[in-house]
Design a protein around this motif. Structure first.
Motif, PDB file in Angstrom:
ATOM      1  N   ASP A  60    -107.637 -93.778  44.771  1.00 33.83           N
ATOM      2  CA  ASP A  60    -108.184 -94.732  45.993  1.00 33.83           C
ATOM      3  C   ASP A  60    -106.841 -95.315  46.865  1.00 33.83           C
ATOM      4  O   ASP A  60    -105.612 -95.594  45.800  1.00 33.83           O
ATOM      5  N   SER A  63    -105.666 -98.891  45.794  1.00 36.67           N
ATOM      6  CA  SER A  63    -104.926 -98.826  44.289  1.00 36.67           C
ATOM      7  C   SER A  63    -103.664-100.083  44.169  1.00 36.67           C
ATOM      8  O   SER A  63    -103.705-100.993  43.812  1.00 36.67           O
ATOM      9  N   LYS A  66    -104.772-103.253  45.055  1.00 37.39           N
ATOM     10  CA  LYS A  66    -105.277-104.495  43.818  1.00 37.39           C
ATOM     11  C   LYS A  66    -104.068-104.308  42.879  1.00 37.39           C
ATOM     12  O   LYS A  66    -104.648-105.292  42.428  1.00 37.39           O
ATOM     13  N   ASP A  90    -114.500-105.322  43.096  1.00 45.61           N
ATOM     14  CA  ASP A  90    -114.219-105.277  44.245  1.00 45.61           C
ATOM     15  C   ASP A  90    -114.296-106.701  45.156  1.00 45.61           C
ATOM     16  O   ASP A  90    -113.258-106.234  46.029  1.00 45.61           O
ATOM     17  N   ASP A  91    -114.721-107.756  44.457  1.00 44.67           N
ATOM     18  CA  ASP A  91    -114.803-108.248  45.910  1.00 44.67           C
ATOM     19  C   ASP A  91    -114.797-110.471  45.431  1.00 44.67           C
ATOM     20  O   ASP A  91    -114.878-111.105  45.346  1.00 44.67           O
TER      21      ASP A  91
END
Length: 100
Positions: A60, A63, A66, A90-91
């Motif tokens: 991804d 990534s 994150k 995700d949010d």
């Protein structure tokens, strides 16, 4: 960007008061970054910073960001279990937490 084959880096500085907790929780921090996000991670003791980079196995494109958010949350004082929520959802962002 993982799809273009270009390697990206992120470096998160470790404040002095989080150095010992980081050493004690290093395995718990490293596992999700390497196994789930497929990032290459190291701790540079000279600069006292956690360095991450994408690898050919990174799937991804988000990534790396994150992973950086996850480590930043830990450096701000979150427990590892709480910071892992940043990887799963995700949010969810560090800025969205309100401490009262």
């Amino acid at each position: 960007d993982a799809s273009s084959g270009k390697t990206e880096y992120r470096r998160i500085r470790c404040p002095a008061h989080r150095y010992t907790p980081l050493r004690e929780s290093w395995e718990q921090i490293l596992t999700p970054l390497v196994e789930y996000l497929k990032l290459q991670v190291r701790f540079n003791t000279r600069t006292r910073s956690c360095e991450m980079k994408t690898s050919p196995h990174t799937l991804d494109t988000g990534s790396l960001q994150k992973g950086a958010d996850f480590v930043s949350a830990f450096m701000l004082g979150f427990e590892v279990q709480d910071a892992v929520a940043l990887l799963r959802l995700d949010d969810l962002y560090v800025e969205s937490f309100q401490v009262t």
